[in-house]
Design a protein around this motif. Structure first.
Motif, mmCIF file in Angstrom:
data_model
loop_
_atom_site.group_PDB
_atom_site.id
_atom_site.type_symbol
_atom_site.label_atom_id
_atom_site.label_comp_id
_atom_site.label_asym_id
_atom_site.label_seq_id
_atom_site.Cartn_x
_atom_site.Cartn_y
_atom_site.Cartn_z
ATOM 1 N N THR A 9 0.830 -1.209 0.000
ATOM 2 C CA THR A 9 0.000 0.000 0.000
ATOM 3 C C THR A 9 0.866 1.261 0.000
ATOM 4 O O THR A 9 1.878 1.320 0.689
ATOM 5 N N ASN A 37 -1.914 -0.677 -3.957
ATOM 6 C CA ASN A 37 -3.123 -0.136 -3.336
ATOM 7 C C ASN A 37 -2.827 1.299 -2.932
ATOM 8 O O ASN A 37 -1.711 1.601 -2.494
ATOM 9 N N LYS A 64 -9.405 0.658 -9.748
ATOM 10 C CA LYS A 64 -10.157 -0.575 -9.492
ATOM 11 C C LYS A 64 -10.125 -1.512 -10.690
ATOM 12 O O LYS A 64 -10.135 -2.733 -10.531
ATOM 13 N N LYS A 68 -6.721 -3.074 -7.976
ATOM 14 C CA LYS A 68 -6.062 -2.498 -6.795
ATOM 15 C C LYS A 68 -7.068 -1.610 -6.075
ATOM 16 O O LYS A 68 -8.003 -1.099 -6.664
ATOM 17 N N SER A 69 -6.852 -1.423 -4.780
ATOM 18 C CA SER A 69 -7.767 -0.623 -3.965
ATOM 19 C C SER A 69 -7.398 0.855 -4.023
ATOM 20 O O SER A 69 -6.221 1.211 -4.099
ATOM 21 N N VAL A 71 -8.607 4.274 -1.811
ATOM 22 C CA VAL A 71 -9.385 4.753 -0.670
ATOM 23 C C VAL A 71 -8.999 6.197 -0.365
ATOM 24 O O VAL A 71 -7.809 6.531 -0.316
ATOM 25 N N ASN A 87 -14.265 4.728 -2.477
ATOM 26 C CA ASN A 87 -14.197 4.312 -1.072
ATOM 27 C C ASN A 87 -13.689 5.492 -0.265
ATOM 28 O O ASN A 87 -12.583 5.977 -0.501
ATOM 29 N N ILE A 99 -8.716 -1.943 2.533
ATOM 30 C CA ILE A 99 -7.771 -2.562 1.605
ATOM 31 C C ILE A 99 -7.588 -4.035 1.938
ATOM 32 O O ILE A 99 -7.583 -4.887 1.041
ATOM 33 N N GLU A 102 -10.640 -5.907 0.711
ATOM 34 C CA GLU A 102 -10.665 -6.012 -0.742
ATOM 35 C C GLU A 102 -9.609 -6.991 -1.252
ATOM 36 O O GLU A 102 -9.837 -7.694 -2.238
ATOM 37 N N GLU A 103 -8.464 -7.048 -0.595
ATOM 38 C CA GLU A 103 -7.426 -8.023 -0.954
ATOM 39 C C GLU A 103 -7.957 -9.445 -0.772
ATOM 40 O O GLU A 103 -7.749 -10.310 -1.623
#
Length: 110
Positions: A9, A37, A64, A68-69, A71, A87, A99, A102-103
């Protein structure tokens, strides 16, 4: 703009004097972050509002699609009016939790 890498991240903190300058830097340097992320932290900007948040919509959708996230951490906004495509949470801890969830979803094939 302050960038911190932690595991899978990257957190980008807004330290610019204007939101537009921050958004321009994030957008122009996006290719550097597209494979991790991403957490966008705008908590220090007391004037941050919903219309500014919506400007991250295209980046969030693109991120997305890359599985990948993405936020955004923001305070003092009405979370009920936030678009579902972005998000948005009030703290860094919650961003990391999103994260992680979502992972797990991606690992399970959702």
């Amino acid at each position: 703009m302050k960038v911190e890498h932690k595991g899978h991240t990257t957190t980008i903190k807004d330290t610019e004097s204007s939101f537009d300058a921050f958004l321009e830097k994030v957008t122009s340097q996006y290719n550097s972050y597209k494979s991790v992320n991403l957490i966008i932290d705008v908590t220090h900007d007391k004037s941050f509002n919903l219309s500014q948040l919506k400007q991250f919509s295209d980046l969030a959708k693109t991120h997305k699609k890359n599985k990948k996230s993405f936020v955004v951490v923001a305070k003092d906004i009405d979370f009920n009016k936030v678009p579902t495509s972005i998000n948005t949470v009030p703290s860094l801890l919650e961003a990391h939790d999103i994260i992680d969830m979502e992972e797990i979803e991606r690992d399970l094939g959702f």
